[in-house]
Each structure stands twice: as C-alpha cells, then as structure tokens.
Design a protein around this motif. Structure first.
Motif, PDB file in Angstrom:
ATOM      1  N   ALA A  93      41.452 -63.094  23.949  1.00 60.00           N
ATOM      2  CA  ALA A  93      40.895 -62.157  22.973  1.00 60.00           C
ATOM      3  C   ALA A  93      41.097 -62.696  21.563  1.00 60.00           C
ATOM      4  O   ALA A  93      42.202 -63.009  21.163  1.00 60.00           O
ATOM      5  N   MET A  94      40.005 -62.789  20.851  1.00 56.48           N
ATOM      6  CA  MET A  94      40.041 -63.193  19.456  1.00 56.48           C
ATOM      7  C   MET A  94      39.601 -61.999  18.597  1.00 56.48           C
ATOM      8  O   MET A  94      38.756 -61.214  19.028  1.00 56.48           O
ATOM      9  N   PRO A  95      40.126 -61.816  17.408  1.00 52.62           N
ATOM     10  CA  PRO A  95      41.012 -62.745  16.687  1.00 52.62           C
ATOM     11  C   PRO A  95      42.505 -62.530  16.960  1.00 52.62           C
ATOM     12  O   PRO A  95      43.331 -63.090  16.238  1.00 52.62           O
ATOM     13  N   ASP A  96      42.866 -61.732  17.968  1.00 51.41           N
ATOM     14  CA  ASP A  96      44.279 -61.433  18.207  1.00 51.41           C
ATOM     15  C   ASP A  96      45.121 -62.692  18.379  1.00 51.41           C
ATOM     16  O   ASP A  96      46.202 -62.810  17.788  1.00 51.41           O
ATOM     17  N   ALA A 132      53.540 -57.720  16.418  1.00 47.85           N
ATOM     18  CA  ALA A 132      53.026 -56.746  15.459  1.00 47.85           C
ATOM     19  C   ALA A 132      51.504 -56.759  15.385  1.00 47.85           C
ATOM     20  O   ALA A 132      50.895 -55.785  14.930  1.00 47.85           O
ATOM     21  N   VAL A 133      50.875 -57.837  15.840  1.00 46.28           N
ATOM     22  CA  VAL A 133      49.419 -57.971  15.742  1.00 46.28           C
ATOM     23  C   VAL A 133      48.697 -56.860  16.471  1.00 46.28           C
ATOM     24  O   VAL A 133      47.769 -56.234  15.947  1.00 46.28           O
ATOM     25  N   SER A 165      45.455 -52.916  12.816  1.00 44.32           N
ATOM     26  CA  SER A 165      44.026 -53.215  12.800  1.00 44.32           C
ATOM     27  C   SER A 165      43.816 -54.618  12.221  1.00 44.32           C
ATOM     28  O   SER A 165      44.719 -55.200  11.609  1.00 44.32           O
ATOM     29  N   ASN A 166      42.616 -55.152  12.416  1.00 44.68           N
ATOM     30  CA  ASN A 166      42.313 -56.470  11.856  1.00 44.68           C
ATOM     31  C   ASN A 166      42.476 -56.466  10.343  1.00 44.68           C
ATOM     32  O   ASN A 166      42.986 -57.438   9.765  1.00 44.68           O
ATOM     33  N   ALA A 168      45.433 -58.242   5.574  1.00 47.11           N
ATOM     34  CA  ALA A 168      46.125 -57.929   4.317  1.00 47.11           C
ATOM     35  C   ALA A 168      47.561 -58.444   4.334  1.00 47.11           C
ATOM     36  O   ALA A 168      48.044 -59.014   3.342  1.00 47.11           O
ATOM     37  N   LYS A 169      48.254 -58.268   5.462  1.00 45.19           N
ATOM     38  CA  LYS A 169      49.637 -58.725   5.558  1.00 45.19           C
ATOM     39  C   LYS A 169      49.720 -60.250   5.479  1.00 45.19           C
ATOM     40  O   LYS A 169      50.590 -60.810   4.795  1.00 45.19           O
TER      41      LYS A 169
END
Length: 368
Positions: free
Chosen positions: A217-220, A236-237, A241-242, A247-248
């Motif tokens: 699974a991308m972008p995970d 934490a991913v 949310s994406n 942002a992080k």
C-alpha cells in the motif's frame, strides 16, 4: 521410607515419556502447519534467506574470480538496484554480491583491500553515514571477521557450520521465516495484524533482492520509510491521514541540520589508502551514490550536504566516483519507497549506470 543409600531412581516418577514426547511433537507439527497454512492464505511464500552462511559463500568466491570479478559492496541499495545479469552481459565480468542490508560498506571494503586475492573491479555503494557515524553499523564487521577467520584454511565441517546450513535449509522452506523474519514476528505482524505488509521482497541465490512495490500500500510504505529515516516510529503512519503525515515530515525535515563531519573527514584518508592497495595489485575501485528520491533524498541532503561530504570525498578518494544526480538520464529517477528501485527498474538503471561509468567489456578490466 527409603534409606539414604538407596537408589535415587526409586524416587523418580514413572512417566510415559514416549507418549509425552509424541504428543509434544504432534502439537509442534500442528502449530507449524497452522502457521504455514495461515501465511499461505495471506500470500506469503517461503524462499531463499539472505544469511551469513550465504554471504560467506559469496565472500569466498570473491577470492577465486580474479581479474574477472566485479565485487559489489554496499547496503540494500546495491542489492535491490543492480541487475547482475545485465552486469554480466554488459561488462563480461562475474558479479559477486557482498552488500549487506542495513550495514556500512566500510568493514567489507576494508577486508577486500587487505585481501591480495581480490584483483578485479570493486563497485562500492557509497553512503556518507558510513563515515560520519563511528558506531552506526556493526553487522558487516562481524561477517567480514568470520570470513577472515576461515580464509585460506580448509577444515572439516564443525557443529556450528553444519547447524547453520541445516537451519538455513529448514528456514528456507517455511513461510514463518519469509524475508528473514521469525515465527513470533510472523504471528504478531503477519497473521494477527489486519494491516500486515504484504511480502514484496524476494532474495535470489546470487543475493540480489527483488522488490515488487505493486504489492504494498502506497503511500503508507513510503511514509514509513521516511519516518524511520527521521528516527520516528513508523507505526504512527497508519494512525494519521496523509495530510497529517506530510505536515509532520516537512516540519521534521525543516528542523534538520548538517551532521558533524569530524569523523568523516578523519577517515577519508583511510578509504583512499584502501583504494590504493586494491589498485596497486591491478584492481579497479568505483564509488557510486545510488538513487534516492522525495523526502528520503531531502533528509540526506540536509544531514550530509554535498559540498561538505560527497564532494570532499570524491576529491580525495583517489579513484573514480559517481553520483547519479550528475547524469541527466538518471537524476530524475523515482524510488517507490524513496530509497530503493522496483525490480522492473533494475535492468534499465543498471544499463544506464554502466554507460555513465563507461564500464563495458573493453574498459571493465583496464587499469584506470
């Protein structure tokens, strides 16, 4: 009451040991079978394991190929990005894969430099971290020490050697050990986890690794790679949310500063001396930076600014060096996880790299 001089066997319980052992064996077989069936249903396959035993076999082979050897040293990028069949066809040399996942090139390269039997071309996957942190990598050092202990000495297989080979053969036929994992890892992260990462890595007998990123699974997976490189927990991913992950990541990268280059500068001369030793016996050494992209590249650019690290090394290494970003055909390449190539990219990348290095059949064995 038995006397103090009576046989102690009289006080042992009389148990049906054959039955107990039989039941224990049956439970073990049932447990293994259940695990294997469950993993098979989730798409996992048994396969070749990239063990120290396999690496030691390749290390011994590096001593036998002579001038025709193309010795590959580095980390997982060297294993995933290079197609050995293309290397063999295009150069006329015989590739020997000595890269080690998650490890520095330095201990293996040091061992090769000290080995008079290695006289061919040494292609080194360079990473500034290998010279910037004195204690970051240890596995490759252990491999090379074991190779040096056994080098040049014929001996009968001992218990450790036989045990390793039997264990590798056994593990290579069980899905519980797929990708170098363990039964506990397979149980907790593959069978019991609803979000288990599919098996997308396959190790070949030549120790190359094929990565099929279409299976994940991308972008995970990409975000997890970036988080690991930042020193953050990849778990934490999936809880964000994406947009939150983006942002992080951007915030963390913006806060990065160049690492101290004291240790790096101190050891460039050591690498140059090792390189000179190989060249003195007719060998060839090439240092290569393999592709990165996206946030992974941004992280390394922040931590290891090119002018402060790579350019300094390239100027003092005393041999051919190459950064993929200097080649128009390679600089735009995209790594699915930011750090490695998909197996479908390997052949084209390897061919382009050989063109950039001018490493063909006529030049492969010539002395630089």
């Amino acid at each position: 009451m038995p006397s103090s001089i009576s046989s102690s066997n009289q006080r042992l319980p009389r148990l049906a040991w054959p039955l107990l052992l039989g039941v224990a064996l049956a439970v073990l077989i049932a447990w293994i079978g259940t695990m294997e069936i469950g993993l098979a249903r989730r798409g996992f396959k048994a396969g070749m394991l990239d063990t120290e035993t396999l690496w030691l076999e390749k290390r011994a082979r590096a001593d036998t190929v002579g001038k025709q050897g193309l010795i590959l040293v580095g980390d997982s990028r060297t294993q995933l990005d290079l197609d050995q069949q293309v290397l063999r066809q295009r150069t006329g040399l015989e590739p020997v894969q000595l890269a080690i996942d998650g490890s520095s090139f330095l201990p293996v390269f040091q061992g090769i430099a000290a080995d008079p039997l290695v006289t061919g071309t040494v292609l080194v996957g360079f990473a500034p971290a290998a010279l910037a942190d004195s204690g970051a990598f240890v596995e490759s050092s252990g491999y090379e020490r074991d190779a040096e202990r056994s080098s040049g000495r014929w001996r009968l297989p001992d218990f450790t050697m036989v045990d390793r080979r039997l264990a590798d053969a056994w593990h290579g036929h069980l899905r519980s050990y797929a990708d170098g994992g363990s039964p506990l890892n397979a149980l907790t992260k593959r069978l019991l986890s609803s979000a288990a990462t599919p098996q997308y890595l396959t190790t070949l007998p030549d120790r190359s690794t094929l990565a099929d990123y279409s299976r994940v699974a991308m972008p995970d997976l990409y975000y997890k790679r970036v988080f690991r490189n930042l020193g953050e927990s990849p778990d934490a991913v999936s809880r964000a949310s994406n947009a939150e992950n983006e942002a992080k990541i951007r915030s963390k990268i913006a806060a990065l500063r160049p690492l101290d280059d004291t240790f790096f500068r101190r050891h460039i001369a050591d690498i140059a001396a090792m390189t000179a030793a190989i060249k003195a016996r007719g060998g060839r050494v090439i240092f290569v930076i393999y592709p990165e992209s996206g946030y992974v590249r941004q992280i390394d650019d922040r931590r290891y600014p090119r002018a402060q690290f790579w350019d300094l090394f390239a100027a003092e290494a005393g041999t051919q060096t190459f950064d993929y970003t200097d080649d128009p055909a390679l600089k735009g390449i995209v790594c699915p996880d930011g750090s490695h190539l998909d197996f479908r990219q390997r052949a084209a990348f390897t061919s382009e790299l050989l063109d950039a290095l001018k490493l063909g059949k006529q030049s492969a064995t010539s002395k630089p």
